[in-house]
Design an enzyme around this catalytic site. Structure first.
Site: not given
Ligand code: CO8
Length: 258
Positions: A65, A109, A112
């Site tokens: 998400a 998500g 999921e």
């Molecule tokens: N939300 C918003 N932006 C994101 C997300 C996210 N989940 N994941 C990545 N991005 C963005 C980053 O902020 C970044 O943007 P910017 O360049 O503007 O800073 C861009 O994508 C690239 O990401 P990274 O620079 O972090 O890329 P890396 O290769 O270094 O890392 C990762 C990749 C490991 C995937 C890292 O981005 C990460 O950890 N992301 C978050 C993963 C996470 O915690 N997901 C769970 C989110 S909570 C959730 O899903 C709850 C589910 C509820 C039901 C579903 C609802 C819709």
């Protein structure tokens, strides 16, 4: 309909839906979720679509998400909007078979959503996880429930409590994914499987999907009774007559979705 965050393609009777929000690794914000719901419902309502392939990019199926969008939500907002579940559940209500073709990250998500599809074909670089605990949250679109049912308590607890990622091989070993292929072969393999399904009778493949899904909802004896009733109903279709006749006549069947 034109989409901002999706690319739609059609190959014979297969609808390919590609998540395309690369700047956020396909994180599901409201716009993407609304578009995906719309695209899935449209494909499901189209009698010319007999299988759907849902995919992302080589780097990410979906990173969850959109954290930036939901970070400041209040409890009252989340509760009154029925945040997430309201349209997330649509994906699990689609009756057309859906294959998730997953490369890269399928987190939160994203994992999921992959589990809401009927089966997952993963590239060897795929990474699955429920990392919500690392950001002070919990899975909110069925992650704790589907993962526990699909891969068992030990792995589900491990994944949801530690927030660690699981590679494609481990995911295949524990039954989260059906097949793992080299990244370069992901779409060809997913399309081949989808075309195979789409070559069968559409109503019959819907019945198969409904029966397998029933196994997750009811006790075994009820599931078996349900399956038998659906089995009986196939004899009301022209495609059953054609399929069995073709077998007897040693030729390929010509299904009519009837
Ligand atoms: N939300 C918003 N932006 C994101 C997300 C996210 N989940 N994941 C990545 N991005 C963005 C980053 O902020 C970044 O943007 P910017 O360049 O503007 O800073 C861009 O994508 C690239 O990401 P990274 O620079 O972090 O890329 P890396 O290769 O270094 O890392 C990762 C990749 C490991 C995937 C890292 O981005 C990460 O950890 N992301 C978050 C993963 C996470 O915690 N997901 C769970 C989110 S909570 C959730 O899903 C709850 C589910 C509820 C039901 C579903 C609802 C819709």
């Amino acid at each position: 309909m034109a989409y901002n965050c999706l690319e739609i393609d059609n190959d014979d009777r297969v609808q390919i839906i590609r998540l395309a929000r690369p700047e956020a690794l396909n994180a599901f914000n409201k716009e993407l979720m609304d578009e995906l719901t719309e695209a899935l419902k449209a494909a499901d309502a189209d009698p010319k679509v007999a299988c759907i392939v849902l995919t992302g990019s080589e780097k990410a199926f979906a990173a969850g998400a959109d954290i930036k969008e939901m970070a400041d939500k209040s409890f009252v907002q989340a509760y009154t909007e029925d945040f997430i579940t309201a349209n997330w559940e649509e994906a699990s209500r689609i009756r057309t078979p859906i294959i998730a073709a997953v490369a890269g990250y399928a987190l939160g998500g994203g994992c999921e959503m992959a589990m809401m599809c009927d089966f997952v074909i993963a590239a060897d670089n795929a990474k699955f996880g429920q990392p919500e605990i690392t950001i002070g949250a919990i899975p909110g679109a069925g992650g704790t429930q589907r993962m526990a049912k699909y891969i068992g308590k030990a792995k589900a607890m491990d994944m949801c409590l530690t927030g660690r990622m699981m590679g494609a091989e481990e995911a295949e070993r524990c039954g989260l994914v059906a097949r793992v292929v080299p990244k370069a072969e992901l779409m060809d393999t997913a399309l081949e499987a989808a075309k195979k399904i789409a070559g069968f009778s559409r109503p019959i493949s819907m019945m198969v999907k409904e029966c397998v899904n029933r196994a997750f909802e009811v006790p075994l004896s009820e599931g078996i009774r349900f399956e038998r009733r659906v089995f009986h109903s196939v004899f009301a279709t022209e495609d059953q007559k054609e399929g069995m006749k073709a077998f007897v006549e040693k030729r390929d069947p010509n299904f009519k979705d009837a």
